[in-house]
Design an enzyme around this catalytic site. Structure first.
Site, short mmCIF file in Angstrom:
data_model
loop_
_atom_site.label_atom_id
_atom_site.label_comp_id
_atom_site.label_asym_id
_atom_site.label_seq_id
_atom_site.Cartn_x
_atom_site.Cartn_y
_atom_site.Cartn_z
N LYS A 35 0.89 -1.40 0.14
CA LYS A 35 -0.44 -0.02 -0.58
C LYS A 35 1.08 1.42 -0.08
O LYS A 35 0.13 2.22 -0.22
CB LYS A 35 -0.60 0.29 1.43
N ILE A 180 15.09 0.88 20.35
CA ILE A 180 14.65 1.76 19.21
C ILE A 180 14.58 3.63 20.91
O ILE A 180 15.05 4.05 19.84
CB ILE A 180 13.59 1.84 18.91
N GLY A 263 8.34 0.41 21.79
CA GLY A 263 7.07 -1.10 21.64
C GLY A 263 6.74 -1.28 20.21
O GLY A 263 6.42 0.23 19.73
N ASP A 303 6.84 -9.55 11.08
CA ASP A 303 6.48 -8.43 12.66
C ASP A 303 5.70 -8.64 13.01
O ASP A 303 4.94 -8.02 14.30
CB ASP A 303 7.06 -7.21 12.50
N HIS A 436 45.11 -10.02 12.96
CA HIS A 436 45.73 -8.39 14.47
C HIS A 436 46.73 -7.84 13.53
O HIS A 436 46.68 -7.67 12.70
CB HIS A 436 46.71 -9.18 14.87
P1 FAD Z 1 7.22 -4.19 7.42
O1 FAD Z 1 8.52 -3.90 7.21
O2 FAD Z 1 6.65 -3.62 8.26
O3 FAD Z 1 6.45 -4.25 6.10
C1 FAD Z 1 5.11 -4.58 6.09
C2 FAD Z 1 4.97 -3.67 5.18
O4 FAD Z 1 3.73 -4.38 4.85
C3 FAD Z 1 4.53 -2.29 4.59
O5 FAD Z 1 5.51 -2.05 3.96
C4 FAD Z 1 3.22 -1.56 4.52
O6 FAD Z 1 3.07 -0.99 4.28
C5 FAD Z 1 2.47 -3.25 3.89
N1 FAD Z 1 0.99 -3.21 4.43
C6 FAD Z 1 0.48 -2.89 5.85
N2 FAD Z 1 -0.43 -3.61 5.44
C7 FAD Z 1 -0.63 -3.16 4.59
C8 FAD Z 1 -2.36 -3.92 3.49
N3 FAD Z 1 -3.42 -3.95 4.05
N4 FAD Z 1 -2.14 -3.63 2.43
C9 FAD Z 1 -0.19 -3.64 1.42
N5 FAD Z 1 0.23 -3.27 2.02
C10 FAD Z 1 0.44 -2.83 3.61
N6 FAD Z 1 15.15 -4.20 12.48
C11 FAD Z 1 16.58 -4.59 12.20
O7 FAD Z 1 16.71 -6.07 12.43
N7 FAD Z 1 17.31 -3.92 12.89
C12 FAD Z 1 17.28 -2.63 12.82
O8 FAD Z 1 18.53 -1.65 13.22
C13 FAD Z 1 16.01 -1.92 13.28
N8 FAD Z 1 15.90 -0.14 13.34
C14 FAD Z 1 14.44 -0.78 13.63
C15 FAD Z 1 13.96 0.83 13.74
C16 FAD Z 1 13.65 1.57 14.43
C17 FAD Z 1 13.26 2.71 14.01
C18 FAD Z 1 11.82 0.45 13.56
C19 FAD Z 1 10.75 1.16 14.31
C20 FAD Z 1 12.36 -0.62 13.58
C21 FAD Z 1 13.50 -1.16 13.49
N9 FAD Z 1 13.98 -2.84 13.04
C22 FAD Z 1 15.60 -2.99 12.96
C23 FAD Z 1 12.54 -3.33 12.89
C24 FAD Z 1 12.60 -3.76 11.27
O9 FAD Z 1 12.70 -2.70 10.76
C25 FAD Z 1 11.15 -4.45 11.05
O10 FAD Z 1 11.86 -5.77 12.50
C26 FAD Z 1 10.71 -5.05 10.23
O11 FAD Z 1 10.28 -4.13 9.29
C27 FAD Z 1 9.56 -6.02 9.59
O12 FAD Z 1 9.44 -6.89 8.73
P2 FAD Z 1 7.96 -6.97 7.80
O13 FAD Z 1 8.63 -7.33 6.30
O14 FAD Z 1 7.60 -8.18 9.14
O15 FAD Z 1 6.97 -5.51 8.43
#
Ligand code: FAD
Length: 459
Positions: A35, A180, A263, A303, A436
């Site tokens: 999206k 974070i 969180g 996540d 080293h």
């Molecule tokens: P997301 O990355 O949240 O992606 C989900 C996607 O689904 C999004 O693009 C969203 O737009 C899309 N979506 C949601 N609902 C719909 C829908 N109904 N229709 C179409 N699309 C949809 N992790 C690390 O490993 N290292 C780090 O250094 C780290 N730093 C972070 C720093 C911050 C500030 C934050 C907030 C998070 C950080 N994370 C880090 C965590 C990491 O970003 C997440 O664990 C990771 O992005 C999860 O991936 P995901 O694919 O599950 O979800």
């Protein structure tokens, strides 16, 4: 219009796009529904922009401390607009690369729009209905807040707002001393702000080994970052210039803004999951170890699945489900073998069990630990960093936990991960020859010490 695919992936973050790319390599046809922007939280609002800010902060600290290394330089200020330009440049470059990968992947159709699960194997996006032999839910997470604590995006903000602030705060209160919270504390302190972390638990980074928390707390104190530990937040009020935060016991803190970092919740509400009978708990999607939900053909990754919310876990989940769907029966990963890194200054990196968890799992008398002080490591002395490498070992058995604090220890976590995942015995690692001078030697030295042959140890 109806479209049929082998796999429909809902969400294009690290989990979703990894699933799509791997499925494409395995000759499956894929609809990837997003999206917003492919890359998700990680690329646009998480891992990548925060690490760019942390690097800019490190450059500021290097300029500030240059005289220690005999270099004449001074920090004249932080040009926030240029910091953002640098950060956005990093994000855009990776975004373009990812868009290119998706475009080049055969049989992957990127469907832009908000999707909803409207049947057990159908996702609706706008007026379009996508049918998948399999559906992968990968909708990610959002920043949580506390009941009654309203995010206004100006003075009470989340990490998303923090990444695009158009002014440098002179003082900040951060609610939450997790990854974070600690990373933003580090960035803002490097940029010159007064920073106070308010944490209800009695230590920062409470899921890490206690020694790591203590070391970070000491280092933050030295850097002038204050931490109010064991102090639950009570309320926030607006003042003429910012916010007044009250914690339990009545203590108040005034600052320009409050960052809420308590969180992340699963992004699953209103997407049709429950209506299709998918088992959920507190908003998370429940799966078995092969990431299957209770509804046949529907998987959940990243996540939204209970466990550590990390991008590399999402990548692994994505690859795993694609291979599972293709019938390859990939091996199930040990979640404790997932490396964890907090990129604050000093960095914290770990894999496996904390000392406390190992004692609980194996019995206290079965556990030995060894803590190697980075003071004995030449490269750490060159970098002027303090910290340690701590090993947790089961008696006469393998190393079950590696915990590290210090500059750049994130780069050592790959080796630590091999040690944990290959169930290495200290003698195996002790006989490896580390280059080293590198910080990797600290891992070698700690294992040498565990085998009774310490070389460069301080104690
Ligand atoms: P997301 O990355 O949240 O992606 C989900 C996607 O689904 C999004 O693009 C969203 O737009 C899309 N979506 C949601 N609902 C719909 C829908 N109904 N229709 C179409 N699309 C949809 N992790 C690390 O490993 N290292 C780090 O250094 C780290 N730093 C972070 C720093 C911050 C500030 C934050 C907030 C998070 C950080 N994370 C880090 C965590 C990491 O970003 C997440 O664990 C990771 O992005 C999860 O991936 P995901 O694919 O599950 O979800």
């Amino acid at each position: 219009m109806s479209d049929e695919f082998d796999v429909v992936v809902l969400g294009g973050g690290p989990g979703g796009y990894a699933a799509a790319l791997r499925a494409s390599q395995l000759n499956l046809s894929v609809a990837l529904v997003e999206k917003d922007k492919v890359g998700g939280t990680c690329l646009h609002r998480g891992c990548i922009p925060t690490k760019a800010l942390l690097h800019a902060g490190e450059v500021a600290d290097t300029a500030r401390e240059a005289a220690q290394f005999g270099i004449k330089a001074e920090l004249q200020g932080v040009d926030l607009a240029k910091v953002h330009a640098y950060k956005d440049g990093v994000v855009n470059r990776s975004y373009k690369g990812l868009q290119g990968l998706i475009k080049a992947a055969k049989n992957v159709t990127l469907v832009e729009g908000e999707g909803r699960l409207t049947g057990r194997n159908t996702v609706s996006v706008g007026g379009r209905t996508l049918s998948g032999r399999n559906v992968v839910l990968a909708t990610g997470s959002y920043s949580r807040t506390l009941p009654g604590l309203e995010i206004d995006g100006e003075r009470v903000i989340t990490s998303e707002h923090a990444l695009t602030l158009d002014r440098l705060p002179s003082s900040v209160v951060i609610l939450g001393g997790g990854i974070i919270g600690c990373e933003f504390a580090s960035v803002w302190r490097s940029f010159g702000a007064e920073v106070t972390i308010v944490e209800a638990l009695d230590r920062l980074l409470a899921t890490e080994d206690e020694d790591s928390s203590k070391q970070v707390q000491r280092a933050f104190r030295r850097r002038g970052i204050k931490a109010l530990l064991g102090k639950p937040f009570e309320r926030v009020e607006h003042t003429d210039t910012g916010v007044r935060v009250t914690v339990t016991g009545g203590e108040t803190l005034e600052a320009d803004l409050l960052l809420v970092a308590v969180g992340r919740g699963p992004n699953t509400a209103g997407l049709g999951f429950e209506e299709q009978g998918i088992k959920m708990e507190r908003g998370f999607v429940l799966t078995d170890e092969r990431l299957r939900t209770n509804v046949p053909g529907v998987y959940a990754i990243g996540d939204i699945v209970p466990g550590p919310q990390l991008a590399h876990r999402g990548f692994q989940h994505g690859i795993f489900v694609a291979e599972e769907i293709a019938g390859q029966q990939p091996p199930v990963a040990d979640e404790r073998g997932i490396p964890r890194v907090t990129y604050c200054d000093p960095e914290v990196a770990s894999v496996g069990l904390t000392e406390a968890a190992a004692r609980e799992q194996y019995g206290a008398d079965q556990i030995t630990t060894y803590m190697y002080n980075l003071g004995g490591n030449s490269k750490s002395t060159i970098l002027k960093t303090q910290g340690f490498v701590k090993l947790v070992r089961v008696a006469d058995g393998p190393v079950v936990g590696v915990h590290m604090v210090g500059a750049r220890v994130s780069e050592l976590v790959g080796e630590a991960q091999l040690i944990y995942n290959w169930e290495a015995f200290p003698v195996d690692v002790a006989q490896l020859i580390h280059a080293h001078p590198t910080q990797g030697e600290a891992l070698g030295e700690a294992h040498l010490a565990l085998t009774g042959k310490p070389l460069h140890t301080h104690d």
